[in-house]
Design an enzyme around this catalytic site. Structure first.
Site, PDB file in Angstrom:
ATOM      1  CE  LYS A  96       1.652 -21.835  -6.581  1.00  0.00           C
ATOM      2  NZ  LYS A  96       1.597 -21.578  -8.031  1.00  0.00           N
ATOM      3  CE  LYS A 104      -3.292 -23.817  -8.971  1.00  0.00           C
ATOM      4  NZ  LYS A 104      -2.716 -23.272 -10.176  1.00  0.00           N
ATOM      5  NE  ARG A 105       5.827 -23.344  -6.756  1.00  0.00           N
ATOM      6  CZ  ARG A 105       5.890 -22.077  -6.328  1.00  0.00           C
ATOM      7  NH1 ARG A 105       6.191 -21.795  -5.061  1.00  0.00           N
ATOM      8  NH2 ARG A 105       5.627 -21.075  -7.142  1.00  0.00           N
ATOM      9  CE  LYS A 149       1.945 -28.055 -17.654  1.00  0.00           C
ATOM     10  NZ  LYS A 149       2.678 -28.166 -16.378  1.00  0.00           N
ATOM     11  CG  HIS A 163      10.107 -17.860 -13.590  1.00  0.00           C
ATOM     12  ND1 HIS A 163       9.384 -18.495 -14.572  1.00  0.00           N
ATOM     13  CD2 HIS A 163      11.378 -17.813 -14.031  1.00  0.00           C
ATOM     14  CE1 HIS A 163      10.195 -18.837 -15.565  1.00  0.00           C
ATOM     15  NE2 HIS A 163      11.411 -18.431 -15.259  1.00  0.00           N
ATOM     16  CB  THR A 218       2.432 -23.729 -16.855  1.00  0.00           C
ATOM     17  OG1 THR A 218       2.935 -24.220 -15.609  1.00  0.00           O
ATOM     18  CG2 THR A 218       3.324 -22.616 -17.362  1.00  0.00           C
TER      19      THR A 218
END
Ligand code: 26V
Length: 757
Positions: free
Chosen positions: A500, A494-495, A605, A314, A601
């Site tokens: 990111k 998100k984290r 969504k 992952h 992910t």
């Protein structure tokens, strides 16, 4: 018995009250009991081979709504309560969210359990029963503060099983007590289970904060998910946790194998173990050990295990690929060290390349390497990610075992992430194309026929608007921030991680702030919404949260800027907040540095709920872009091959943050971190540390893509003003989201890897 009678019987037994007289909390526990009662009767699916999905995280979210839907009684219960003057969603507010996960990996595991059950496959989850979760996030002084997140109550979804295994550690043993959470199938009268192991005598929560005695293994092993590993005690504790999980899980597998009437040397024909990232990797040597205890030779045991275990990768971030000192394993589970050494010896016979060894010269055990040599399948989680594994990160392994490598692009359960969290949009979709898309999600494409239907497009905009208004109410109730639902909701959830690039989004905010101050207002008011937890020991991530909260404060206090630009960071972002926020999002921020986000992910969504992606060509964004076409997504930024070259020490072009900093625009935005305005609300040391890092290092290259990002986001905000054209983009995104159903993903796992039936 009628539902109404059953509910009345439960409330009478528990509270000596009729349901009408019960409060929301009492109704919640009564409905929990009712749901458990109905699920209990459901048998497990019966197939030849059973899956065990091993994961350190299962980010389940609240379960009442989901389980009522799966049992097919959601509508009835809602109506029943409404007749009593009660509101099901208020009853659901009383449910605590199980705190068993961190981010995408854990939520994916939860979506997978939902889909495995939905498809009628026999597959259970195996994990740990953390008492205080990851942590509960509070904001104080514009900073993240962590406290324990105790989610277990006397009435809970956990079912005691009476099953106990003994886990042998170096010098002592612990009992692993098994509790289960039932996973009812949405489409057949069956239920699977999530198996969670716990100690007999768990510790009380820490008095304040999340510090605790990390050497008190016997009581603390299941206290927290990912305890701080910045010191050796913390890292050892993680190895204790991992061995506790896999030893108990492996014992469960062999017990069930025997109960189903099979011999230990038939393991591979009847069980498959999916290893979710490397946290459960010790299941490989542990199963070998247990099979040898049952009389198999080393060769036979290895032969069974390598046909039973499959590994999912992952992440390609080097720092997240686990390598444990063999000395730690020697201390925690000395019985595994000879097995690991033997596995390493055999692997070295397959290849003399030290890059694929299990044990390196520093005495580190490369967990992923063990998985790849001794598993029969290795998969990435999006097409680009799998290609990068094959071509770069795991190139030497791909040369050795090309047949093991395969891609399984992630998916999400549309039952939770569309049907349950967005009933209004679901009703609109059903009205257009009927209900078949639930079991055949590709049928969502039927919506494309409505691309020029002004009425449907108008209703789509109205559904989005209503979701925004609802979210504003929820945020105001929780945090006292009143947002403008007419503004563009630009959402990054998100984290918190530098790759990111939440910091790049913060620099966009600074750009707009300075423009508005100079009298230049955007086409539409914009609200930039963040949700993120930072790992407690991840200093730079915490600095980025600080920056965002300072910007939020600065703008809230500025009557000139506030009508045009707002920042809101949701406190304690979790599954429940995601369910509130995703239906309300206009723009989906997916701006990781290309090559670094394995899949994502949240991107799936958000598109399913009609948000338009603003993203780099990274992870599953690539597949989203291919499906929706260039008019229905905003992409920008350096491509992954270029980024990989920039990291390559041997490459000609190297990334130097300073080169990008020294442009008039970028310099001004970055230097704003040290402006008097920001220093007036922020911590000078934290802001200066972040400023220095971005300017001098910027490891994840936010400055590389910054100007293009700002330009493309401005363009998105301008296009938002053309409401009908924007609604068409929303529609196409929803129509194309069917591919990202986790039912599709799980079918592929089953066809290519698991072969359960
Ligand atoms: C990272 C960290 C960071 C610090 C705290 C402890 C900790 C523990 C594990 C990890 C690895 C995280 C792996 C992960 O969550 N990967 C995500 O998996 C998603 C599902 O496949 C995927 O969509 C995301 O792109 C990927 O980041």
């Amino acid at each position: 018995m009628e539902l109404r009678e059953l509910l009345a019987q439960i409330t009478e037994e528990r509270f000596h009250l009729t349901p009408e007289k019960c409060g929301n909390r009492q109704l919640y526990t009564a409905l929990l009991a009712l749901t458990q009662h109905l699920t209990e009767k459901r048998p497990a699916p019966a197939v030849a081979r059973k899956l065990y999905y091993f994961s350190a995280e299962f980010l389940m979210g609240k379960l009442l709504d989901n389980n009522l839907l799966a049992l097919g009684i959601h509508g009835q219960v809602k109506e029943l309560l409404a007749k009593m003057g009660k509101d099901l969603s208020e009853v659901e507010d009383a449910e605590p969210e199980p705190s068993l996960g961190n981010g995408g990996l854990g939520r994916l595991a939860a979506c997978f359990l939902d889909s495995i059950a939905a498809l009628g496959l026999q597959g259970d989850g195996v994990g740990l029963n953390y008492h205080y979760g990851l942590f509960h996030q509070k904001f104080e002084g514009n900073k993240q503060v962590e406290t324990p997140d105790p989610w277990m109550e006397d009435d809970s979804w956990l079912i005691p099983t009476g099953t106990v295994f003994t886990v042998p550690f170096g010098g002592f043993e612990l009992k692993a007590v098994l509790r289960d959470i039932a996973i009812p199938s949405a489409y057949c009268d069956r239920a699977n289970r999530l198996h969670l192991f716990d100690v007999e005598e768990p510790a009380q929560p820490p008095e304040s904060g999340i510090d605790f005695d990390k050497t008190d293994i016997a009581h603390q092993i299941t206290s927290f998910l990912y305890p701080d590993d910045s010191d050796e005690e913390g890292r050892l504790l993680r190895v204790y946790q991992q061995y506790f999980m896999v030893s108990a899980g492996a014992q469960l597998i062999l017990k069930e194998l025997e109960e189903r009437g099979f011999a230990p040397d038939e393991l591979a024909g009847h069980a498959v173990v999916q290893i979710n990232d490397t946290h459960p990797s010790m299941v490989i040597p542990e199963l070998i050990r247990l099979l040898m205890e049952k009389g198999l030779s080393m060769d036979e045991a290895i032969g069974q295990v390598e046909r039973t275990c499959a590994y999912t990768n992952h992440t390609i971030l080097a720092e997240a690929l686990e390598k444990w000192p063999l000395a730690f394993i020697e201390k925690v589970a000395p019985q595994l060290t000879p097995i690991i050494k033997e596995l390493d010896k055999r692997a070295r016979k397959v290849s003399g390349n030290p890059a694929v060894a299990i044990l390196d010269e520093d005495g580190l055990v490369h967990m992923a390497h063990m998985d790849i040599h001794y598993g029969y399948s290795v998969n990435g989680v999006a097409a680009l990610h799998t290609e990068i594994l094959k071509k770069a990160e795991l190139k030497a392994f791909y040369a050795l075992y090309p047949e093991k490598f395969n891609n399984k692009t992630n998916g999400v359960t549309l039952r939770r992430w569309l049907e349950a969290c967005n009933p209004e949009l679901t009703a609109l979709i059903d009205g257009c194309i009927g209900a078949d898309w639930r079991q055949q999600p590709e049928k969502l494409e039927g919506l494309l026929a409505y691309g020029n239907d002004g009425q449907v497009l108008g209703r789509l905009l109205a559904v989005k608007q209503a979701a925004k208004v609802r979210f504003c109410g929820q945020l105001e109730a929780a945090q006292g921030i009143a947002l403008d639902p007419q503004s563009v909701f630009d959402v990054q959830i998100k984290r918190l991680h530098e790759y990111k690039r939440q910091q790049m989004n913060a620099l966009y905010v600074i750009d707009k702030y300075l423009e508005i101050k100079a009298g230049q207002t955007p086409e539409r008011p914009v609200t930039v919404i963040f949700g993120a937890k930072a790992a407690p020991a991840y200093v730079m991530a915490k600095h980025i949260i600080h920056l965002i909260l300072c910007l939020q404060r600065l703008i809230e206090n500025d009557p000139q800027v506030r009508p045009w630009l707002r920042v809101a960071m949701v406190e304690n972002y979790n599954v429940t907040w995601a369910e509130r926020l995703i239906p309300a999002a206009d723009i989906s921020e997916q701006i990781s540095l290309a090559s670094k986000e394995a899949s994502g992910t949240g991107n799936m969504k958000l598109m399913a709920n009609g948000a338009v992606t603003l993203g780099t060509l990274d992870g599953a964004n690539v597949e989203i872009a291919e499906l929706v076409g260039p008019e229905n997504i905003f992409t920008f930024g350096a491509h992954s091959d270029r980024v990989i070259r920039l990291y390559d020490a041997k490459g000609g072009e190297r990334y130097r943050a300073l080169d990008y900093y020294h442009t008039p625009k970028v310099e001004r935005l970055v230097d704003f971190l040290l402006s008097p305005e920001l220093l007036a609300v922020g911590d000078p040391l934290a802001l200066a540390a972040l400023w220095r890092d971005i300017k001098g290092k910027d490891w994840f290259m936010a400055l590389l893509d910054l100007e293009e990002y700002i330009a493309v986001k401005d363009q998105a905000v301008r296009q938002y003003a053309g409401r009908e054209a924007w609604a068409r983009k929303m529609l196409v995104n929803i129509a194309k989201a069917g591919y990202f159903s986790s039912d599709r993903t799980i079918r592929q796992y089953n066809e290519d890897i698991w072969h359960l039936s």
